[in-house]
Scaffold this motif. Structure first.
Motif, PDB file in Angstrom:
ATOM      1  N   ALA A   1       0.828  -1.211   0.000  1.00  0.00           N
ATOM      2  CA  ALA A   1       0.000   0.000   0.000  1.00  0.00           C
ATOM      3  C   ALA A   1       0.860   1.258   0.000  1.00  0.00           C
ATOM      4  CB  ALA A   1      -0.925  -0.004   1.219  1.00  0.00           C
ATOM      5  N   VAL A   2       1.898   1.286   0.815  1.00  0.00           N
ATOM      6  CA  VAL A   2       2.784   2.457   0.894  1.00  0.00           C
ATOM      7  C   VAL A   2       3.495   2.676  -0.440  1.00  0.00           C
ATOM      8  CG1 VAL A   2       4.831   3.441   1.990  1.00  0.00           C
ATOM      9  CG2 VAL A   2       3.109   2.277   3.382  1.00  0.00           C
ATOM     10  N   ILE A   3       4.033   1.606  -1.003  1.00  0.00           N
ATOM     11  CA  ILE A   3       4.777   1.740  -2.256  1.00  0.00           C
ATOM     12  C   ILE A   3       3.850   2.140  -3.399  1.00  0.00           C
ATOM     13  CG2 ILE A   3       6.043   0.422  -4.015  1.00  0.00           C
ATOM     14  CD1 ILE A   3       7.394  -1.067  -1.682  1.00  0.00           C
ATOM     15  N   SER A   4       2.664   1.552  -3.473  1.00  0.00           N
ATOM     16  CA  SER A   4       1.711   1.890  -4.541  1.00  0.00           C
ATOM     17  C   SER A   4       1.284   3.346  -4.468  1.00  0.00           C
ATOM     18  CB  SER A   4       0.476   0.992  -4.441  1.00  0.00           C
ATOM     19  OG  SER A   4       0.804  -0.362  -4.665  1.00  0.00           O
ATOM     20  N   THR A   5       1.200   3.870  -3.248  1.00  0.00           N
ATOM     21  CA  THR A   5       0.717   5.242  -3.055  1.00  0.00           C
ATOM     22  C   THR A   5       1.822   6.278  -3.138  1.00  0.00           C
ATOM     23  OG1 THR A   5      -0.964   4.340  -1.566  1.00  0.00           O
ATOM     24  CG2 THR A   5      -0.624   6.729  -1.513  1.00  0.00           C
ATOM     25  N   GLU A   6       2.967   5.960  -2.547  1.00  0.00           N
ATOM     26  CA  GLU A   6       4.029   6.955  -2.409  1.00  0.00           C
ATOM     27  C   GLU A   6       5.109   6.883  -3.487  1.00  0.00           C
ATOM     28  OE1 GLU A   6       4.034   9.381  -0.235  1.00  0.00           O
ATOM     29  OE2 GLU A   6       2.211   8.716   0.805  1.00  0.00           O
ATOM     30  N   ASP A   7       5.392   5.677  -3.987  1.00  0.00           N
ATOM     31  CA  ASP A   7       6.595   5.549  -4.835  1.00  0.00           C
ATOM     32  C   ASP A   7       6.572   4.213  -5.566  1.00  0.00           C
ATOM     33  OD1 ASP A   7       9.124   5.647  -5.946  1.00  0.00           O
ATOM     34  OD2 ASP A   7      10.209   5.614  -4.046  1.00  0.00           O
ATOM     35  N   ARG A   8       5.767   4.114  -6.617  1.00  0.00           N
ATOM     36  CA  ARG A   8       5.534   2.810  -7.253  1.00  0.00           C
ATOM     37  C   ARG A   8       6.762   2.236  -7.957  1.00  0.00           C
ATOM     38  NH1 ARG A   8       0.643   3.624 -11.233  1.00  0.00           N
ATOM     39  NH2 ARG A   8      -0.201   4.350  -9.240  1.00  0.00           N
ATOM     40  N   ARG A   9       7.774   3.054  -8.220  1.00  0.00           N
ATOM     41  CA  ARG A   9       9.013   2.538  -8.814  1.00  0.00           C
ATOM     42  C   ARG A   9      10.129   2.410  -7.766  1.00  0.00           C
ATOM     43  NH1 ARG A   9       6.565   5.083 -13.120  1.00  0.00           N
ATOM     44  NH2 ARG A   9       6.988   7.143 -12.228  1.00  0.00           N
TER      45      ARG A   9
ATOM     46  N   GLY B   1      -1.260  -3.021  -9.543  1.00  0.00           N
ATOM     47  CA  GLY B   1      -1.312  -4.479  -9.619  1.00  0.00           C
ATOM     48  C   GLY B   1      -1.131  -5.188  -8.292  1.00  0.00           C
ATOM     49  N   ALA B   2      -1.203  -4.455  -7.184  1.00  0.00           N
ATOM     50  CA  ALA B   2      -1.025  -5.068  -5.865  1.00  0.00           C
ATOM     51  C   ALA B   2      -2.302  -5.737  -5.370  1.00  0.00           C
ATOM     52  CB  ALA B   2      -0.579  -4.014  -4.855  1.00  0.00           C
ATOM     53  N   LEU B   3      -3.457  -5.280  -5.870  1.00  0.00           N
ATOM     54  CA  LEU B   3      -4.750  -5.865  -5.529  1.00  0.00           C
ATOM     55  C   LEU B   3      -5.633  -5.897  -6.774  1.00  0.00           C
ATOM     56  CD1 LEU B   3      -5.808  -4.067  -2.188  1.00  0.00           C
ATOM     57  CD2 LEU B   3      -4.970  -6.406  -2.405  1.00  0.00           C
ATOM     58  N   THR B   4      -6.597  -6.789  -6.783  1.00  0.00           N
ATOM     59  CA  THR B   4      -7.624  -6.742  -7.818  1.00  0.00           C
ATOM     60  C   THR B   4      -8.701  -5.761  -7.367  1.00  0.00           C
ATOM     61  OG1 THR B   4      -8.962  -8.504  -6.831  1.00  0.00           O
ATOM     62  CG2 THR B   4      -7.197  -9.173  -8.356  1.00  0.00           C
ATOM     63  N   ARG B   5      -9.551  -5.353  -8.293  1.00  0.00           N
ATOM     64  CA  ARG B   5     -10.636  -4.444  -7.935  1.00  0.00           C
ATOM     65  C   ARG B   5     -11.562  -5.081  -6.911  1.00  0.00           C
ATOM     66  NH1 ARG B   5     -10.677   0.614  -7.909  1.00  0.00           N
ATOM     67  NH2 ARG B   5     -11.120   0.084  -5.768  1.00  0.00           N
TER      68      ARG B   5
END
Length: 240
Positions: A73-81, A225-229
């Motif tokens: 969650a943190v990476i997807s929100t703050e810094d996906r790369r 891509g960390a979760l499905t809808r």
């Protein structure tokens, strides 16, 4: 008509060249100022001392103690790369620079998790170009000396979660009475969104805004891509 068009094109080329030249000069000037700021900061307290200071705190939480969904969650929100860049995300920085120039303000920072950690360790929230360069130099030093997992755990142990809670352990205990490893998936996702604006999103005072922020985090996780809808929607249900 052709003559006018040539004059216009020539003027545009001259203008662009002048702007690029000015930008290059500004980058050099602020880069030198930023390097001096960086050297002064690490001279007062070396990076390894800062890191040991954080690790020695009673509430320090290691990477292994963090729920995977919280990390995602943190990476997807703050810094996906986060896992692929070397401290500075050129793509995000370019986008932020474009938006800042377009609005003539510092509306977007383009900071990576590593840069945010660098700021938390040494610098203030003041938005100055030389400070951004100083952050970058600290970020490169962090990436050269610590693993991504170590950088991530240092980051989540230094960020503010609102209501007087600093670091993920204080936040987990303060908001939910749990250790970080005991958090439910929905609780972990909610905490991941708080540092963006901790005063606004604290669940004990602004539960509706906290829920809206959680929705934003879940949308980022789906996009990354960390979760499905379906999984994301399930976490918003009261029983999740």
């Amino acid at each position: 008509m052709k003559k006018i068009w040539k004059i216009v094109c020539k003027s545009l080329v001259s203008l662009i060249s002048a702007l690029l030249g000015a930008a290059l000069i500004a980058a050099v000037v602020f880069g030198v100022m930023g390097y001096q700021m960086y050297r002064s900061a690490v001279a007062q307290q070396p990076l390894e001392d800062k890191v040991e200071e954080i690790r020695s705190t009673e509430s320090f939480t290691s990477y292994q103690e963090l729920p995977q969904i919280y990390i995602d969650a943190v990476i997807s929100t703050e810094d996906r790369r986060f896992w692929s860049h070397s401290g500075v995300d050129v793509v995000a920085l370019g986008r932020a620079l474009y938006n800042d120039l377009r609005t003539w303000s510092f509306v977007e920072g383009g900071s990576t998790i590593t840069q945010q950690l660098a700021k938390n360790l040494y610098f203030t929230q003041e938005k100055k170009l030389e400070r951004k360069f100083a952050e970058a130099f600290v970020s490169f030093q962090l990436e050269a000396n610590y693993s991504k997992e170590e950088i991530f755990e240092l980051y989540v142990n230094t960020i503010y979660f609102g209501s007087g809670y600093y670091g993920i352990r204080q936040a987990a205990q303060g908001y939910f009475g749990k250790e970080p490893a005991q958090l439910s998936d929905s609780e972990a996702v909610l905490l991941a969104g708080l540092p963006n604006a901790p005063s606004a999103y604290t669940p004990d005072t602004n539960p509706e805004l906290a829920q809206q922020r959680m929705q934003q985090v879940l949308n980022s996780m789906v996009a990354n891509g960390a979760l499905t809808r379906r999984e994301a929607d399930a976490l918003l249900q009261p029983s999740a």
